[in-house]
Design a protein around this motif. Sequence first.
Motif, PDB file in Angstrom:
ATOM      1  N   VAL A 130      -2.558 -24.674  32.386  1.00 46.97           N
ATOM      2  CA  VAL A 130      -3.125 -23.573  32.961  1.00 46.97           C
ATOM      3  C   VAL A 130      -3.543 -22.682  31.637  1.00 46.97           C
ATOM      4  N   LEU A 131      -2.923 -22.668  30.402  1.00 42.95           N
ATOM      5  CA  LEU A 131      -3.163 -21.984  29.156  1.00 42.95           C
ATOM      6  C   LEU A 131      -4.460 -22.464  28.851  1.00 42.95           C
ATOM      7  N   TYR A 132      -4.553 -23.990  28.599  1.00 37.34           N
ATOM      8  CA  TYR A 132      -5.588 -24.462  28.052  1.00 37.34           C
ATOM      9  C   TYR A 132      -7.148 -24.241  28.860  1.00 37.34           C
ATOM     10  N   MET A 133      -6.987 -24.184  30.215  1.00 39.72           N
ATOM     11  CA  MET A 133      -7.824 -24.180  31.321  1.00 39.72           C
ATOM     12  C   MET A 133      -8.655 -22.727  31.178  1.00 39.72           C
ATOM     13  N   ALA A 134      -7.520 -21.617  31.235  1.00 38.10           N
ATOM     14  CA  ALA A 134      -7.754 -20.387  30.996  1.00 38.10           C
ATOM     15  C   ALA A 134      -8.460 -20.184  29.563  1.00 38.10           C
ATOM     16  N   GLY A 135      -8.186 -20.599  28.713  1.00 36.04           N
ATOM     17  CA  GLY A 135      -8.707 -20.565  27.122  1.00 36.04           C
ATOM     18  C   GLY A 135     -10.072 -21.049  27.326  1.00 36.04           C
ATOM     19  N   ALA A 136     -10.275 -22.359  27.893  1.00 36.54           N
ATOM     20  CA  ALA A 136     -11.432 -23.076  27.711  1.00 36.54           C
ATOM     21  C   ALA A 136     -12.512 -21.845  28.468  1.00 36.54           C
ATOM     22  N   TRP A 137     -12.277 -21.297  29.677  1.00 37.72           N
ATOM     23  CA  TRP A 137     -13.045 -20.469  30.138  1.00 37.72           C
ATOM     24  C   TRP A 137     -13.326 -19.173  29.478  1.00 37.72           C
ATOM     25  N   GLY A 151       4.756 -13.855  30.897  1.00 40.90           N
ATOM     26  CA  GLY A 151       4.335 -13.766  29.728  1.00 40.90           C
ATOM     27  C   GLY A 151       3.015 -14.070  29.512  1.00 40.90           C
ATOM     28  N   ALA A 152       2.557 -15.193  30.373  1.00 38.17           N
ATOM     29  CA  ALA A 152       1.271 -15.985  29.667  1.00 38.17           C
ATOM     30  C   ALA A 152       0.081 -14.913  30.050  1.00 38.17           C
ATOM     31  N   VAL A 153      -0.135 -14.149  30.989  1.00 43.97           N
ATOM     32  CA  VAL A 153      -1.035 -13.462  31.389  1.00 43.97           C
ATOM     33  C   VAL A 153      -1.497 -12.410  30.192  1.00 43.97           C
ATOM     34  N   GLU A 154      -0.239 -11.857  29.511  1.00 46.72           N
ATOM     35  CA  GLU A 154      -0.729 -10.828  28.561  1.00 46.72           C
ATOM     36  C   GLU A 154      -1.485 -11.164  27.203  1.00 46.72           C
ATOM     37  N   HIS A 155      -1.469 -12.444  27.062  1.00 46.64           N
ATOM     38  CA  HIS A 155      -2.383 -12.856  26.070  1.00 46.64           C
ATOM     39  C   HIS A 155      -3.835 -13.027  26.261  1.00 46.64           C
ATOM     40  N   SER A 196      -7.897 -25.854  12.022  1.00 43.67           N
ATOM     41  CA  SER A 196      -8.999 -25.023  12.564  1.00 43.67           C
ATOM     42  C   SER A 196      -8.569 -23.856  13.529  1.00 43.67           C
ATOM     43  N   LEU A 197      -7.793 -24.318  14.337  1.00 40.59           N
ATOM     44  CA  LEU A 197      -7.362 -23.329  15.257  1.00 40.59           C
ATOM     45  C   LEU A 197      -6.616 -21.857  14.578  1.00 40.59           C
ATOM     46  N   GLU A 198      -5.865 -22.284  13.553  1.00 43.87           N
ATOM     47  CA  GLU A 198      -5.276 -21.186  13.150  1.00 43.87           C
ATOM     48  C   GLU A 198      -6.255 -20.406  12.202  1.00 43.87           C
ATOM     49  N   MET A 199      -7.281 -20.939  11.779  1.00 40.57           N
ATOM     50  CA  MET A 199      -8.309 -20.408  10.763  1.00 40.57           C
ATOM     51  C   MET A 199      -8.972 -19.245  11.776  1.00 40.57           C
ATOM     52  N   LEU A 200      -9.468 -19.949  12.700  1.00 42.10           N
ATOM     53  CA  LEU A 200     -10.057 -19.206  13.954  1.00 42.10           C
ATOM     54  C   LEU A 200      -9.370 -17.899  14.376  1.00 42.10           C
ATOM     55  N   ARG A 201      -8.102 -18.403  14.682  1.00 35.84           N
ATOM     56  CA  ARG A 201      -7.309 -17.301  15.013  1.00 35.84           C
ATOM     57  C   ARG A 201      -7.024 -16.005  14.084  1.00 35.84           C
ATOM     58  N   LEU A 202      -7.018 -16.318  12.745  1.00 34.89           N
ATOM     59  CA  LEU A 202      -6.713 -15.482  11.763  1.00 34.89           C
ATOM     60  C   LEU A 202      -8.308 -14.641  11.604  1.00 34.89           C
ATOM     61  N   GLY A 203      -9.257 -15.362  11.921  1.00 40.98           N
ATOM     62  CA  GLY A 203     -10.594 -14.434  11.725  1.00 40.98           C
ATOM     63  C   GLY A 203     -10.830 -13.720  12.822  1.00 40.98           C
ATOM     64  N   LEU A 204     -10.397 -14.076  14.158  1.00 42.49           N
ATOM     65  CA  LEU A 204     -10.514 -13.031  15.258  1.00 42.49           C
ATOM     66  C   LEU A 204      -9.514 -11.937  15.190  1.00 42.49           C
ATOM     67  N   ALA A 236      -3.439 -17.255  20.011  1.00 43.06           N
ATOM     68  CA  ALA A 236      -2.075 -17.515  19.723  1.00 43.06           C
ATOM     69  C   ALA A 236      -1.240 -18.309  20.467  1.00 43.06           C
ATOM     70  N   ALA A 237      -1.732 -17.986  21.771  1.00 46.24           N
ATOM     71  CA  ALA A 237      -0.999 -18.777  23.004  1.00 46.24           C
ATOM     72  C   ALA A 237      -1.412 -20.143  22.881  1.00 46.24           C
ATOM     73  N   ILE A 238      -2.525 -20.793  22.506  1.00 49.55           N
ATOM     74  CA  ILE A 238      -2.952 -21.993  22.390  1.00 49.55           C
ATOM     75  C   ILE A 238      -1.940 -22.781  21.147  1.00 49.55           C
ATOM     76  N   CYS A 239      -2.147 -21.968  20.146  1.00 42.25           N
ATOM     77  CA  CYS A 239      -1.304 -22.603  19.059  1.00 42.25           C
ATOM     78  C   CYS A 239       0.101 -22.729  19.016  1.00 42.25           C
ATOM     79  N   ALA A 240       0.795 -21.722  19.909  1.00 37.35           N
ATOM     80  CA  ALA A 240       2.114 -21.673  20.344  1.00 37.35           C
ATOM     81  C   ALA A 240       2.608 -22.883  21.142  1.00 37.35           C
ATOM     82  N   THR A 241       1.513 -23.460  21.713  1.00 40.32           N
ATOM     83  CA  THR A 241       1.963 -24.722  22.566  1.00 40.32           C
ATOM     84  C   THR A 241       2.015 -26.120  21.745  1.00 40.32           C
ATOM     85  N   LEU A 242       1.843 -25.796  20.461  1.00 43.61           N
ATOM     86  CA  LEU A 242       1.764 -26.917  19.528  1.00 43.61           C
ATOM     87  C   LEU A 242       3.007 -27.157  18.469  1.00 43.61           C
ATOM     88  N   PRO A 243       3.413 -28.042  18.007  1.00 41.90           N
ATOM     89  CA  PRO A 243       4.749 -28.019  17.403  1.00 41.90           C
ATOM     90  C   PRO A 243       4.386 -27.197  16.097  1.00 41.90           C
TER      91      PRO A 243
END
Length: 206
Positions: free
Chosen positions: A7-14, A39-43, A141-149, A161-168
């Motif tokens: 759900v996080l990935y699909m919402a993130g894609a949109w 807590g998911a919707v807060e992101h 790349s995800l982290e660099m984008l996150r920090l830029g935003l 941040a929510a997407i990165c949190a799904t990864l180890p």
Amino acid sequence: MSRRDQVLYMAGAWCLSYPDQDLLGKVPLMRAALAEFAGAVEHFREVLDALESMPLMESQAHYVREFDLGRRHALHLSYWTDGDTRRRGEVLGLFKEAYRHSGVLVDLDGELPDYLPMVLEFAARVDPAAGRTLLQRYRASLEMLRLGLLRDNLPHAAILAAICATLPGKSPQDEQEVMRMAGYGPPTERVGLDPYDPRLLPVRGS
């Protein structure tokens, strides 16, 4: 992959895609799906609120300004690792290969295959294992984008941040820590150099 991550990935894609009338119609669906997980919707709330409250043409102009006209918030994952170098063509081929191996025809719709919304949708709906591997391989790349935003105070930073949190592993605190983690420098525009090869980035947890 858990239902929450899908759900996080699909919402993130949109939410990271160019806003149009179709996307506006999906906002209630995203709210309902995200609300199933604590807590998911807060992101996503600030981006979803803006989509519903801002006139569509204004939303579109804002998106173009922040994501299309410059590279501070580039949504193409290999840009952060390879910039505009010859090697990038080979890297883009790796994304296409992952899509082909899924056995499902992936419509690029004129986009490069490393376009983040496309990778997220691939992970959510087509091949969760291969999609997560791509996201983890390009974690830097995800982290660099996150920090830029985050630096530019854009609400999409919370989605990254929510997407990165799904990864180890924990997210780095700054760009220097990202570069130390991944072993590469800033993207270069000088064609023909030999930048960091993202295929050598270890996938954590593998």
